[in-house]
Motif scaffolding. Structure first.
Motif, PDB file in Angstrom:
ATOM      1  N   ALA A 200     -27.684 -12.168  20.999  1.00 22.97           N
ATOM      2  CA  ALA A 200     -27.660 -12.299  19.541  1.00 22.97           C
ATOM      3  C   ALA A 200     -26.608 -13.300  19.089  1.00 22.97           C
ATOM      4  CB  ALA A 200     -27.409 -10.931  18.905  1.00 22.97           C
ATOM      5  N   LEU A 201     -25.440 -13.256  19.704  1.00 26.99           N
ATOM      6  CA  LEU A 201     -24.393 -14.207  19.335  1.00 26.99           C
ATOM      7  C   LEU A 201     -24.802 -15.641  19.654  1.00 26.99           C
ATOM      8  CD1 LEU A 201     -21.209 -12.269  20.534  1.00 26.99           C
ATOM      9  CD2 LEU A 201     -21.925 -12.681  18.169  1.00 26.99           C
ATOM     10  N   SER A 202     -25.453 -15.835  20.806  1.00 27.84           N
ATOM     11  CA  SER A 202     -25.894 -17.177  21.184  1.00 27.84           C
ATOM     12  C   SER A 202     -26.951 -17.690  20.223  1.00 27.84           C
ATOM     13  CB  SER A 202     -26.441 -17.164  22.616  1.00 27.84           C
ATOM     14  OG  SER A 202     -25.468 -16.728  23.525  1.00 27.84           O
ATOM     15  N   VAL A 203     -27.918 -16.830  19.873  1.00 25.21           N
ATOM     16  CA  VAL A 203     -28.966 -17.239  18.936  1.00 25.21           C
ATOM     17  C   VAL A 203     -28.378 -17.556  17.570  1.00 25.21           C
ATOM     18  CG1 VAL A 203     -31.017 -16.444  17.707  1.00 25.21           C
ATOM     19  CG2 VAL A 203     -30.793 -16.007  20.161  1.00 25.21           C
ATOM     20  N   ALA A 204     -27.388 -16.774  17.143  1.00 20.86           N
ATOM     21  CA  ALA A 204     -26.758 -17.001  15.844  1.00 20.86           C
ATOM     22  C   ALA A 204     -26.076 -18.365  15.775  1.00 20.86           C
ATOM     23  CB  ALA A 204     -25.742 -15.896  15.560  1.00 20.86           C
ATOM     24  N   VAL A 205     -25.641 -18.879  16.922  1.00 18.09           N
ATOM     25  CA  VAL A 205     -25.026 -20.201  16.957  1.00 18.09           C
ATOM     26  C   VAL A 205     -26.078 -21.299  16.987  1.00 18.09           C
ATOM     27  CG1 VAL A 205     -23.612 -21.759  18.354  1.00 18.09           C
ATOM     28  CG2 VAL A 205     -22.915 -19.385  18.038  1.00 18.09           C
ATOM     29  N   ILE A 206     -27.166 -21.082  17.764  1.00 12.25           N
ATOM     30  CA  ILE A 206     -28.147 -22.150  17.985  1.00 12.25           C
ATOM     31  C   ILE A 206     -29.067 -22.357  16.794  1.00 12.25           C
ATOM     32  CG2 ILE A 206     -30.115 -22.839  19.398  1.00 12.25           C
ATOM     33  CD1 ILE A 206     -28.782 -21.516  21.759  1.00 12.25           C
ATOM     34  N   VAL A 207     -29.602 -21.275  16.223  1.00  8.54           N
ATOM     35  CA  VAL A 207     -30.623 -21.418  15.188  1.00  8.54           C
ATOM     36  C   VAL A 207     -30.160 -22.241  13.994  1.00  8.54           C
ATOM     37  CG1 VAL A 207     -31.996 -20.153  13.494  1.00  8.54           C
ATOM     38  CG2 VAL A 207     -31.916 -19.373  15.862  1.00  8.54           C
ATOM     39  N   PRO A 208     -28.922 -22.082  13.482  1.00  9.33           N
ATOM     40  CA  PRO A 208     -28.502 -22.925  12.358  1.00  9.33           C
ATOM     41  C   PRO A 208     -28.521 -24.416  12.663  1.00  9.33           C
ATOM     42  CG  PRO A 208     -27.035 -21.046  12.578  1.00  9.33           C
ATOM     43  CD  PRO A 208     -27.911 -21.061  13.792  1.00  9.33           C
ATOM     44  N   LEU A 209     -28.542 -24.777  13.938  1.00 12.05           N
ATOM     45  CA  LEU A 209     -28.618 -26.202  14.272  1.00 12.05           C
ATOM     46  C   LEU A 209     -29.912 -26.822  13.780  1.00 12.05           C
ATOM     47  CD1 LEU A 209     -27.233 -26.117  17.934  1.00 12.05           C
ATOM     48  CD2 LEU A 209     -26.040 -26.822  15.860  1.00 12.05           C
ATOM     49  N   ALA A 210     -30.937 -25.987  13.569  1.00 11.88           N
ATOM     50  CA  ALA A 210     -32.201 -26.501  13.047  1.00 11.88           C
ATOM     51  C   ALA A 210     -32.026 -27.128  11.671  1.00 11.88           C
ATOM     52  CB  ALA A 210     -33.230 -25.370  12.967  1.00 11.88           C
ATOM     53  N   GLN A 211     -30.977 -26.732  10.963  1.00 11.76           N
ATOM     54  CA  GLN A 211     -30.721 -27.270   9.634  1.00 11.76           C
ATOM     55  C   GLN A 211     -29.680 -28.389   9.648  1.00 11.76           C
ATOM     56  OE1 GLN A 211     -32.704 -25.974   7.369  1.00 11.76           O
ATOM     57  NE2 GLN A 211     -33.485 -24.457   8.839  1.00 11.76           N
ATOM     58  N   ALA A 212     -29.278 -28.818  10.851  1.00 12.05           N
ATOM     59  CA  ALA A 212     -28.153 -29.746  10.957  1.00 12.05           C
ATOM     60  C   ALA A 212     -28.556 -31.216  10.888  1.00 12.05           C
ATOM     61  CB  ALA A 212     -27.397 -29.491  12.255  1.00 12.05           C
ATOM     62  N   GLY A 213     -29.838 -31.492  10.667  1.00 11.51           N
ATOM     63  CA  GLY A 213     -30.251 -32.886  10.541  1.00 11.51           C
ATOM     64  C   GLY A 213     -31.113 -33.336  11.703  1.00 11.51           C
ATOM     65  N   ASP A 214     -31.432 -34.655  11.686  1.00 12.69           N
ATOM     66  CA  ASP A 214     -32.348 -35.206  12.674  1.00 12.69           C
ATOM     67  C   ASP A 214     -31.749 -35.291  14.070  1.00 12.69           C
ATOM     68  OD1 ASP A 214     -34.177 -35.496  10.654  1.00 12.69           O
ATOM     69  OD2 ASP A 214     -33.625 -37.585  10.232  1.00 12.69           O
ATOM     70  N   GLU A 215     -30.449 -35.112  14.204  1.00 10.16           N
ATOM     71  CA  GLU A 215     -29.833 -35.229  15.530  1.00 10.16           C
ATOM     72  C   GLU A 215     -30.227 -34.096  16.465  1.00 10.16           C
ATOM     73  OE1 GLU A 215     -28.158 -35.196  12.732  1.00 10.16           O
ATOM     74  OE2 GLU A 215     -27.275 -37.203  12.475  1.00 10.16           O
TER      75      GLU A 215
ATOM     76  N   ALA B  28     -31.972 -25.835  22.176  1.00 10.55           N
ATOM     77  CA  ALA B  28     -31.482 -26.870  21.267  1.00 10.55           C
ATOM     78  C   ALA B  28     -31.115 -28.111  22.073  1.00 10.55           C
ATOM     79  CB  ALA B  28     -30.269 -26.374  20.484  1.00 10.55           C
ATOM     80  N   ASP B  29     -31.538 -29.284  21.586  1.00 15.49           N
ATOM     81  CA  ASP B  29     -31.223 -30.569  22.223  1.00 15.49           C
ATOM     82  C   ASP B  29     -30.616 -31.509  21.191  1.00 15.49           C
ATOM     83  OD1 ASP B  29     -32.337 -30.602  25.100  1.00 15.49           O
ATOM     84  OD2 ASP B  29     -33.967 -29.717  23.948  1.00 15.49           O
ATOM     85  N   TYR B  30     -29.505 -32.134  21.573  1.00 16.91           N
ATOM     86  CA  TYR B  30     -28.832 -33.079  20.695  1.00 16.91           C
ATOM     87  C   TYR B  30     -29.135 -34.495  21.163  1.00 16.91           C
ATOM     88  CZ  TYR B  30     -25.167 -35.559  18.187  1.00 16.91           C
ATOM     89  OH  TYR B  30     -24.478 -36.443  17.384  1.00 16.91           O
ATOM     90  N   LEU B  31     -29.945 -35.213  20.359  1.00 15.33           N
ATOM     91  CA  LEU B  31     -30.380 -36.569  20.697  1.00 15.33           C
ATOM     92  C   LEU B  31     -30.881 -36.581  22.144  1.00 15.33           C
ATOM     93  CD1 LEU B  31     -27.512 -38.571  18.938  1.00 15.33           C
ATOM     94  CD2 LEU B  31     -29.827 -38.122  18.086  1.00 15.33           C
ATOM     95  N   ASP B  32     -30.489 -37.560  22.924  1.00 16.38           N
ATOM     96  CA  ASP B  32     -30.851 -37.614  24.341  1.00 16.38           C
ATOM     97  C   ASP B  32     -29.631 -37.386  25.219  1.00 16.38           C
ATOM     98  OD1 ASP B  32     -33.575 -38.114  23.994  1.00 16.38           O
ATOM     99  OD2 ASP B  32     -33.229 -40.258  23.686  1.00 16.38           O
ATOM    100  N   ASN B  33     -28.656 -36.649  24.689  1.00 18.59           N
ATOM    101  CA  ASN B  33     -27.392 -36.511  25.402  1.00 18.59           C
ATOM    102  C   ASN B  33     -27.194 -35.164  26.072  1.00 18.59           C
ATOM    103  OD1 ASN B  33     -26.648 -39.106  24.538  1.00 18.59           O
ATOM    104  ND2 ASN B  33     -25.862 -38.292  22.600  1.00 18.59           N
ATOM    105  N   VAL B  34     -27.425 -34.075  25.348  1.00 18.30           N
ATOM    106  CA  VAL B  34     -27.083 -32.753  25.849  1.00 18.30           C
ATOM    107  C   VAL B  34     -28.049 -31.732  25.259  1.00 18.30           C
ATOM    108  CG1 VAL B  34     -25.457 -32.301  23.973  1.00 18.30           C
ATOM    109  CG2 VAL B  34     -25.186 -31.086  26.142  1.00 18.30           C
ATOM    110  N   GLY B  35     -28.242 -30.647  25.984  1.00 20.72           N
ATOM    111  CA  GLY B  35     -29.080 -29.568  25.495  1.00 20.72           C
ATOM    112  C   GLY B  35     -28.667 -28.253  26.112  1.00 20.72           C
ATOM    113  N   PHE B  36     -29.028 -27.164  25.456  1.00 23.52           N
ATOM    114  CA  PHE B  36     -28.745 -25.852  26.026  1.00 23.52           C
ATOM    115  C   PHE B  36     -29.793 -24.850  25.579  1.00 23.52           C
ATOM    116  CE2 PHE B  36     -26.059 -26.747  22.400  1.00 23.52           C
ATOM    117  CZ  PHE B  36     -26.239 -25.672  21.550  1.00 23.52           C
ATOM    118  N   THR B  37     -29.926 -23.791  26.376  1.00 24.82           N
ATOM    119  CA  THR B  37     -30.950 -22.771  26.170  1.00 24.82           C
ATOM    120  C   THR B  37     -30.337 -21.404  26.419  1.00 24.82           C
ATOM    121  OG1 THR B  37     -32.706 -24.260  26.929  1.00 24.82           O
ATOM    122  CG2 THR B  37     -33.200 -21.913  26.949  1.00 24.82           C
ATOM    123  N   VAL B  38     -30.770 -20.417  25.647  1.00 23.18           N
ATOM    124  CA  VAL B  38     -30.377 -19.034  25.900  1.00 23.18           C
ATOM    125  C   VAL B  38     -31.606 -18.165  25.685  1.00 23.18           C
ATOM    126  CG1 VAL B  38     -29.629 -18.602  23.523  1.00 23.18           C
ATOM    127  CG2 VAL B  38     -28.706 -17.225  25.388  1.00 23.18           C
ATOM    128  N   GLY B  39     -31.765 -17.148  26.519  1.00 21.38           N
ATOM    129  CA  GLY B  39     -32.921 -16.277  26.402  1.00 21.38           C
ATOM    130  C   GLY B  39     -32.627 -14.863  26.849  1.00 21.38           C
TER     131      GLY B  39
END
Length: 300
Positions: A14-29, A61-72
């Motif tokens: 839950a903590l990991s999802v709470a961090v990742i999901v708001p990134l959807a609103q962080a712009g085109d990056e 979540a993936d940031y441009l073509d530089n870094v990405g992370f996943t939690v499940g």
């Protein structure tokens, strides 16, 4: 104690999802997607097992073509024949990856590290307290005609069982990009053969063929994938699925067929049906797992 283990894993997810999901609103990056998964398996001809249920949530979540992370997070229940209590398992998966494009290579390198935490109420203790670390280095050509990777996994379980796994992979684009063939080897070594039905080493090869349809696809299917596994493997770590095969016996082959429907730019659905063959040599029990799997995907 099992409830406490589950609570810890759910809290971490839950903590990991709470961090990742708001990134959807962080712009085109940022590119963010959420997968809701579920499966049902029926054990045919087994003297011990009846069926299996599984459900999970994966956020990527993936940031441009530089870094990405996943939690499940995934929850699984295995029902046994009358007189044997069901087994309940909670599994947490996390992955981080970095991309690099060296000038000397006509493609992209990806450095990836996966981790799995597994807790269950297996009365034998053979599959409980799973701790897995799995690094991988991968190469993908810019024109997506060639893919190579080398993966490693170190797994430990309650008691005195550790396993090491090597997974070399080759992927090739065919038919002007309309088909993709992937071949992956599984080379697994057990530190304690008495915990793995007398087998110190197992090996298997998995072949996946994916076909990409155009506008005239039958039944509106956008992608069709057939998978075939030959050989034997135990406690296998599957990097593509982000899953660990720790709840079954010796896997002696499998086949599956799945289709993906892209409903629009944001939503897609995957349905897979398959058959897995297993053997428990300790009790001379050979059986099949006939399963159905679904995945609903939402992208931002």
């Amino acid at each position: 104690m099992p409830m406490l283990k589950t609570a810890r894993l759910l809290t971490a997810t839950a903590l990991s999802v709470a961090v990742i999901v708001p990134l959807a609103q962080a712009g085109d990056e940022w590119d963010v997607k959420v997968d809701l998964q579920g499966s049902y398996g029926d054990y045919a001809k087994s003297t011990e097992r009846e069926d299996l249920w599984s459900a999970g949530l994966i956020v990527t979540a993936d940031y441009l073509d530089n870094v990405g992370f996943t939690v499940g997070y995934n929850k699984t229940e295995v029902n046994y024949t009358p007189g044997t209590p069901k087994l309940t398992q909670d599994a947490l998966f996390a992955s981080v990856r970095f991309h690099d494009t060296p000038d000397l290579l006509p493609g992209r390198l990806t450095y990836r590290l996966d981790g799995h935490l597994i807790e269950n109420d297996d009365p034998t203790g053979n599959t409980d307290e799973g701790r897995i670390l799995a690094p991988q280095i991968a190469y993908l050509a810019f024109d997506k005609s060639l893919y190579l990777d080398l993966g490693y996994a170190h797994s430990s379980y309650a008691g005195d069982l550790t396993l090491t796994q090597w997974t070399p992979t080759l992927g090739i684009g065919l038919n002007q990009g309309n088909d993709w063939l992937q071949l992956r080897g599984y080379l697994i070594h057990s530190s304690n053969a008495s915990r793995t039905q007398g087998k110190e080493d197992t090996s298997a090869v998995e072949a996946k063929l994916t076909h990409y349809f155009g506008s005239d696809a039958p039944l509106g299917i956008d992608r069709l994938q057939a998978t075939l596994l030959g050989g034997q493997r135990m406690y296998a770590v599957d990097g593509d699925a982000g899953a660990v095969y720790n709840l079954a016996d010796i896997q002696k082959g499998s086949l599956s067929l799945g289709g993906t429907w892209d409903l629009d730019d944001s939503w897609s659905v995957l349905l897979v049906g398959g058959l897995e063959k297993y053997e428990n040599q300790d009790i001379s029990d050979e059986y099949d797992n006939r399963y159905l799997y679904f995945d609903v995907n939402r992208k931002w």
